[in-house]
Design a protein around this motif. Structure first.
Motif, PDB file in Angstrom:
ATOM      1  N   LEU A   3      17.607  29.359  33.702  1.00  0.00           N
ATOM      2  CA  LEU A   3      16.980  29.974  32.531  1.00  0.00           C
ATOM      3  C   LEU A   3      15.460  29.865  32.601  1.00  0.00           C
ATOM      4  O   LEU A   3      14.734  30.814  32.271  1.00  0.00           O
ATOM      5  CB  LEU A   3      17.489  29.314  31.252  1.00  0.00           C
ATOM      6  CG  LEU A   3      18.940  29.607  30.867  1.00  0.00           C
ATOM      7  CD1 LEU A   3      19.355  28.727  29.698  1.00  0.00           C
ATOM      8  CD2 LEU A   3      19.123  31.072  30.522  1.00  0.00           C
ATOM      9  N   GLU A   4      14.969  28.718  33.056  1.00  0.00           N
ATOM     10  CA  GLU A   4      13.525  28.538  33.174  1.00  0.00           C
ATOM     11  C   GLU A   4      12.926  29.485  34.200  1.00  0.00           C
ATOM     12  O   GLU A   4      11.754  29.868  34.114  1.00  0.00           O
ATOM     13  CB  GLU A   4      13.212  27.084  33.548  1.00  0.00           C
ATOM     14  CG  GLU A   4      13.488  26.101  32.410  1.00  0.00           C
ATOM     15  CD  GLU A   4      13.371  24.652  32.863  1.00  0.00           C
ATOM     16  OE1 GLU A   4      13.102  24.427  34.060  1.00  0.00           O
ATOM     17  OE2 GLU A   4      13.550  23.757  32.014  1.00  0.00           O
ATOM     18  N   LEU A   5      13.727  29.891  35.193  1.00  0.00           N
ATOM     19  CA  LEU A   5      13.264  30.839  36.209  1.00  0.00           C
ATOM     20  C   LEU A   5      13.327  32.284  35.714  1.00  0.00           C
ATOM     21  O   LEU A   5      12.878  33.190  36.407  1.00  0.00           O
ATOM     22  CB  LEU A   5      14.104  30.699  37.481  1.00  0.00           C
ATOM     23  CG  LEU A   5      13.887  29.420  38.294  1.00  0.00           C
ATOM     24  CD1 LEU A   5      14.932  29.290  39.388  1.00  0.00           C
ATOM     25  CD2 LEU A   5      12.485  29.430  38.915  1.00  0.00           C
ATOM     26  N   GLY A   6      13.921  32.485  34.522  1.00  0.00           N
ATOM     27  CA  GLY A   6      13.961  33.816  33.953  1.00  0.00           C
ATOM     28  C   GLY A   6      15.290  34.522  34.045  1.00  0.00           C
ATOM     29  O   GLY A   6      15.385  35.719  33.761  1.00  0.00           O
ATOM     30  N   ALA A   7      16.350  33.831  34.426  1.00  0.00           N
ATOM     31  CA  ALA A   7      17.668  34.459  34.528  1.00  0.00           C
ATOM     32  C   ALA A   7      18.179  34.854  33.150  1.00  0.00           C
ATOM     33  O   ALA A   7      17.849  34.231  32.134  1.00  0.00           O
ATOM     34  CB  ALA A   7      18.651  33.510  35.202  1.00  0.00           C
ATOM     35  N   ASP A   8      18.993  35.901  33.132  1.00  0.00           N
ATOM     36  CA  ASP A   8      19.604  36.382  31.886  1.00  0.00           C
ATOM     37  C   ASP A   8      20.691  35.392  31.457  1.00  0.00           C
ATOM     38  O   ASP A   8      21.657  35.156  32.193  1.00  0.00           O
ATOM     39  CB  ASP A   8      20.203  37.767  32.133  1.00  0.00           C
ATOM     40  CG  ASP A   8      20.836  38.370  30.881  1.00  0.00           C
ATOM     41  OD1 ASP A   8      20.895  37.680  29.847  1.00  0.00           O
ATOM     42  OD2 ASP A   8      21.289  39.524  30.962  1.00  0.00           O
ATOM     43  N   ALA A   9      20.559  34.843  30.251  1.00  0.00           N
ATOM     44  CA  ALA A   9      21.524  33.849  29.767  1.00  0.00           C
ATOM     45  C   ALA A   9      22.939  34.411  29.720  1.00  0.00           C
ATOM     46  O   ALA A   9      23.915  33.665  29.881  1.00  0.00           O
ATOM     47  CB  ALA A   9      21.110  33.345  28.395  1.00  0.00           C
ATOM     48  N   ASN A  10      23.076  35.713  29.503  1.00  0.00           N
ATOM     49  CA  ASN A  10      24.401  36.318  29.421  1.00  0.00           C
ATOM     50  C   ASN A  10      25.102  36.386  30.778  1.00  0.00           C
ATOM     51  O   ASN A  10      26.299  36.674  30.836  1.00  0.00           O
ATOM     52  CB  ASN A  10      24.300  37.725  28.822  1.00  0.00           C
ATOM     53  CG  ASN A  10      23.858  37.703  27.375  1.00  0.00           C
ATOM     54  OD1 ASN A  10      24.259  36.820  26.622  1.00  0.00           O
ATOM     55  ND2 ASN A  10      23.004  38.643  26.998  1.00  0.00           N
ATOM     56  N   ARG A  11      24.346  36.138  31.840  1.00  0.00           N
ATOM     57  CA  ARG A  11      24.942  36.208  33.173  1.00  0.00           C
ATOM     58  C   ARG A  11      25.125  34.825  33.786  1.00  0.00           C
ATOM     59  O   ARG A  11      25.421  34.716  34.970  1.00  0.00           O
ATOM     60  CB  ARG A  11      24.067  37.076  34.082  1.00  0.00           C
ATOM     61  CG  ARG A  11      23.889  38.499  33.559  1.00  0.00           C
ATOM     62  CD  ARG A  11      23.121  39.360  34.527  1.00  0.00           C
ATOM     63  NE  ARG A  11      23.882  39.550  35.760  1.00  0.00           N
ATOM     64  CZ  ARG A  11      23.384  40.158  36.853  1.00  0.00           C
ATOM     65  NH1 ARG A  11      22.140  40.606  36.849  1.00  0.00           N
ATOM     66  NH2 ARG A  11      24.123  40.301  37.933  1.00  0.00           N
ATOM     67  N   ILE A  12      24.937  33.797  33.000  1.00  0.00           N
ATOM     68  CA  ILE A  12      25.091  32.426  33.491  1.00  0.00           C
ATOM     69  C   ILE A  12      26.358  31.824  32.896  1.00  0.00           C
ATOM     70  O   ILE A  12      26.553  31.833  31.681  1.00  0.00           O
ATOM     71  CB  ILE A  12      23.878  31.549  33.122  1.00  0.00           C
ATOM     72  CG1 ILE A  12      22.617  32.063  33.819  1.00  0.00           C
ATOM     73  CG2 ILE A  12      24.131  30.083  33.501  1.00  0.00           C
ATOM     74  CD1 ILE A  12      21.360  31.320  33.421  1.00  0.00           C
TER      75      ILE A  12
END
Length: 242
Positions: A3-12
């Motif tokens: 998340l800190e790297l900018g990933a979409d929370a809905n895809r984690i």
């Protein structure tokens, strides 16, 4: 961190820790008999995956406990290239030592029972925990980040660990929250914990049971991960030529 790297929370999706799903080591009758012969009725304490500077601390704790008059200590260094150096450290402690690689496994006479069994072979530590009355997880009394306690936990062995556990932060937090191990800060504290377990097997069993319960509770990451991968892999598999 994703998340800190900018990933979409809905895809984690967090499926858990795959380390909990490692297969149980096979029974090792030869090793179990060897340990029984070396212990000669004494409880077995295992200090596993120890790091440089830590063996001296563990041996100090063992001496404070009463040494070989109270238990057999199996000392298992993390790195094979250190086996000879650790053997020299044990000899300087004036404890009676047997190297696993040099002992055929026969029961020694009472006057030459080892105080310390140096596990200088590979692939046997996980199975040895099945026989232990107590354990210490190495890399944690020196600032190297420690090693995970799951090999001991799967057999319900009571676990002691030092303050340095950042290599397996999430597992350590789970064990702290569940009071599933004992934290120790010094050789004196480790000796006291070992002394308590030997004097009060019910207390030791209770602590080991909490570790086993936590181990069983957090299993399943492998199945959850495979279930998530399956729909992604199906198109690939279907497109392969017969």
């Amino acid at each position: 961190r994703l998340l800190e790297l900018g990933a979409d929370a809905n895809r984690i999706v967090v499926t858990g820790n795959l380390k909990y799903d490692s297969p149980e080591p096979s029974r090792a009758p030869e090793l179990e008999q060897l340990l029984a012969n070396a212990a000669a009725g004494r409880p077995l304490l295992i200090a596993g995956s120890t790091m440089p500077g830590e063996e001296e601390l563990v041996l100090d704790a063992f001496a404070r406990l009463g040494g070989g008059s109270r238990a057999l200590l199996m000392l298992a260094p993390r790195h094979p290239e250190r086996f000879d150096a650790v053997a020299a450290t044990i000899r300087r402690s004036e404890l009676q030592m047997t190297r696993r690689s040099e002992w055929p496994g026969d029961r020694p006479p009472p006057e030459s029972l080892p105080d310390v069994l140096l596990l200088d072979t590979l692939g046997e530590l996980a199975a040895a925990f099945r026989c232990a009355a107590g354990s210490f997880i190495g890399g944690s009394l020196v600032p190297t980040g420690g090693h995970n306690p799951l090999e001991a936990a799967r057999f319900g062995v009571p676990i002691a660990v030092g303050p340095s556990t950042h290599n397996f932060r999430d597992i350590a937090q789970s064990f702290d929250r569940a009071a599933a191990w004992r934290r120790v800060e010094s050789p004196a504290a480790l000796a006291e914990v070992w002394r308590l377990w030997l004097a009060d097997p019910d207390e030791a069993a209770s602590l080991g049971a909490r570790a086993l319960e936590l181990f069983e509770r957090d299993r399943g990451a492998l199945g959850r991960t495979l279930a998530l991968l399956e729909p992604l892999l199906e198109p690939v598999l279907e497109s392969r030529p017969a």
